[in-house]
Design a protein around this motif. Structure first.
Motif, PDB file in Angstrom:
ATOM      1  N   THR A   1       1.194  -1.399   0.056  1.00 51.65           N
ATOM      2  CA  THR A   1      -0.068   0.059  -0.112  1.00 51.65           C
ATOM      3  C   THR A   1       0.990   1.410   0.465  1.00 51.65           C
ATOM      4  OG1 THR A   1      -0.417   0.099   2.043  1.00 51.65           O
ATOM      5  CG2 THR A   1      -2.279  -0.878   0.914  1.00 51.65           C
TER       6      THR A   1
ATOM      7  N   ILE B   1       0.678   3.452  -3.593  1.00 49.62           N
ATOM      8  CA  ILE B   1      -0.482   4.166  -3.226  1.00 49.62           C
ATOM      9  C   ILE B   1       0.378   6.098  -2.875  1.00 49.62           C
ATOM     10  CG2 ILE B   1      -2.639   5.333  -2.340  1.00 49.62           C
ATOM     11  CD1 ILE B   1      -3.463   2.077  -2.281  1.00 49.62           C
TER      12      ILE B   1
ATOM     13  N   PHE C   1     -10.439  -4.486   0.241  1.00 50.64           N
ATOM     14  CA  PHE C   1      -9.226  -4.632   0.237  1.00 50.64           C
ATOM     15  C   PHE C   1      -9.105  -4.858  -1.557  1.00 50.64           C
ATOM     16  CE2 PHE C   1      -9.356  -9.171  -0.235  1.00 50.64           C
ATOM     17  CZ  PHE C   1      -9.578  -9.219   0.319  1.00 50.64           C
TER      18      PHE C   1
ATOM     19  N   VAL D   1      -8.329  -1.158  -3.336  1.00 49.62           N
ATOM     20  CA  VAL D   1      -6.801  -0.805  -2.786  1.00 49.62           C
ATOM     21  C   VAL D   1      -6.093  -1.719  -3.441  1.00 49.62           C
ATOM     22  CG1 VAL D   1      -5.403  -0.041  -1.088  1.00 49.62           C
ATOM     23  CG2 VAL D   1      -7.800   0.195  -0.482  1.00 49.62           C
ATOM     24  N   PHE D   2      -6.344  -3.145  -3.225  1.00 48.39           N
ATOM     25  CA  PHE D   2      -5.110  -3.559  -3.633  1.00 48.39           C
ATOM     26  C   PHE D   2      -4.658  -3.156  -5.377  1.00 48.39           C
ATOM     27  CE2 PHE D   2      -5.166  -6.038   0.147  1.00 48.39           C
ATOM     28  CZ  PHE D   2      -4.133  -5.504   0.912  1.00 48.39           C
TER      29      PHE D   2
ATOM     30  N   CYS E   1      -3.235  -0.573  -6.198  1.00 47.97           N
ATOM     31  CA  CYS E   1      -1.191  -1.073  -6.025  1.00 47.97           C
ATOM     32  C   CYS E   1      -1.197  -1.795  -6.928  1.00 47.97           C
ATOM     33  CB  CYS E   1      -1.618  -1.726  -4.842  1.00 47.97           C
ATOM     34  SG  CYS E   1      -2.242  -0.766  -3.061  1.00 47.97           S
TER      35      CYS E   1
END
Length: 500
Positions: free
Chosen positions: A238, A241, A273, A276-277, A280
């Motif tokens: 993370t 980001i 998640f 988010v991932f 990334c």
């Protein structure tokens, strides 16, 4: 039993609330669709068309409990067929402990982007698994970073960003990298976010001196504290980001973590998640993977192919000691991390004791374990220093390593370097260096009887044990840092050039 079923139903409802299927099919063995999916046939295109006609309106399929009794090949073939048309995937339950190689276990599903939760029941613990279609099908072999072109003598200024200072395999490997890069003349700055800005950035449990240590306030960004670096090495996914706007080239070295292998603590986390991932792994920054297993998970989940940059080991520090007793068994790891599967390790050692085979056991753990009583004799060492750790490896005959998954898995390689035989589960990343019956006995899935059998066999056959120790040491020598650090150095130079 009733409470167990209620717990499973609650978790299933929670998962469904996150997936939000528009039209779900709940299969039963009596359904025609079930028979078509799990029927063995030579005409796959005809079967695909038949399944499409009957299932094209469903976006999620729930398998019945009876599917666990199918043979492994039939179960996996059926899953593949169902995923042709279930856009949001297939949901199933599998038992935590697999008692037969003829049945499918969770480790047979790593070819898919699975997400699962272990449900601890009183009578029959199990996995609730969401199997999704792959972003991209597996494409082994992955490109290994190699030495190419003329040798580069330019020394780099490298900023390493640490996510924390705890004793974990990932942090330890970053510190080992840094130690060798320092030896080769590179300038290293370590940055760690801490509550107290006067803390050291280097973990207290590791003896290392670097050119600069910077503690960054937890609410500040790293980039404000990085000056005159040629390249940044991110220590956690993370961070990419936060580093998206970095004018300095960035490398993230993927060593694996629970979400990469679909291990979710609560299904309420899934939607967040995912986003988010995905962001990334779709970053413009460079990403390398520690093993083909980790690289494959990134590929099938996020569609990104990453080059391989394997771990190395210091075979002068990790080396064989004096002659051992022949029956000393070592465990290494943190029981609090569920994927380390210590309940399986304890069951295996109980089986060895019940078989009447005498042994001594030692457990190296970073924290005081919750469990206080054992059915077998064991000595516990809490967070020993690195020299004490090596001594424990040297005095052991067998390392028992029962992880469900590992991005790489350093303890078996450290054991091999110290002349210790290895009995382990097939946790994925260990395939980088472990070979069944050559330098380790590897058991697919969670099979305590087979693991115990291999330990007993080695204790009762000193010559086989000795040969496995020799083979393990030879394997470790091929992965010495004198070989692997050059590839890392080459890759860092390659990435740093992008700033020019």
């Amino acid at each position: 039993m009733k409470e167990d079923l209620q717990r499973e139903q609650q978790e299933l409802l929670l998962l469904l609330s996150q997936i939000k299927p528009s039209h779900m099919l709940i299969l039963s063995p009596e359904d025609e669709q079930y028979r078509m999916a799990f029927k063995e046939t030579e005409n796959k295109s005809e079967q695909r068309d038949s399944i499409r006609e009957s299932m094209e309106s469903y976006d999620l399929i729930l398998l019945p409990p009876a599917s666990i009794h199918l043979s492994k090949n039939k179960f996996l073939s059926g899953i593949e067929r169902l995923l042709w048309w279930a856009e949001k995937g297939v949901i199933c339950f599998l038992p935590e402990k697999k008692r037969s190689e003829e049945r499918a276990g969770i480790s047979d599903l790593w070819q898919y982007p699975i997400y699962y939760k272990r449900i601890l029941n009183d009578e029959r613990s199990c996995y609730l698994i969401w199997i999704r279609s792959r972003m991209v099908k597996s494409r082994y072999p992955f490109e290994r970073i190699t030495l190419s072109g003329p040798k580069i003598d330019t020394k780099l200024r490298i900023a390493y960003l640490f996510p924390h200072k705890g004793l974990t395999g990932g942090i330890k490997m970053m510190l080992e990298q840094i130690r060798y890069l320092k030896k080769r003349g590179h300038s290293i700055c370590i940055l760690t976010k801490c509550k107290e800005v006067n803390e050291k950035a280097v973990p207290e449990w590791y003896d290392l001196k670097v050119d600069e240590e910077i503690t960054v306030p937890e609410d500040s960004d790293f980039l404000s504290y990085i000056h005159d670096a040629d390249i940044i090495v991110a220590g956690w996914i993370t961070q990419l980001i936060e580093l998206e706007s970095s004018p300095i080239p960035v490398l993230y070295w993927e060593q694996g973590y629970q979400y990469l292998f679909g291990d979710v603590e609560e299904f309420t986390d899934i939607r967040s998640f995912f986003k988010v991932f995905e962001a990334c792994y779709h970053t413009r920054h460079a990403i390398a993977s520690v093993s083909a297993f980790a690289a494959d998970q990134i590929l099938i989940r996020y569609g990104r192919k990453t080059p391989l940059l394997e771990n190395g080991i210091d075979t002068k520090f990790y080396h064989p000691g004096k002659e051992t007793k022949g029956n000393r068994i070592l465990l290494v790891g943190n029981q609090a991390q569920a994927f380390k599967n210590f309940s399986l390790a304890f069951e295996v050692l109980s089986l060895v004791q019940k078989a009447g085979v005498p042994f001594e056991a030692e457990w190296i753990t970073p924290y005081v374990p919750e469990i206080k009583s054992f059915s077998f004799p064991v000595t516990i060492k809490v967070q020993p220093d690195q020299k004490e750790l090596v001594k424990s490896y040297q005095e052991a005959d067998i390392l028992l390593f029962t992880s469900l998954y590992e991005g790489f898995g350093m303890p078996p390689l450290e054991a091999m370097a110290c002349g210790t035989a290895v009995v382990c589960t097939d946790s994925g990343g260990i395939r980088t260096y472990a070979r069944h019956k050559y330098n380790a006995y590897i058991v697919k899935n969670e099979d305590p009887l087979r693991l115990a059998g291999y330990i007993i066999f080695l204790i009762c056959n000193p010559e086989v044990l000795r040969n496995m120790k020799i083979n393990g040491r030879n394997t470790a020598l091929t992965m010495d840092y004198s070989n692997t650090i050059c590839r890392l150095e080459t890759y860092l130079h390659e990435i740093a050039k992008k700033r020019e």
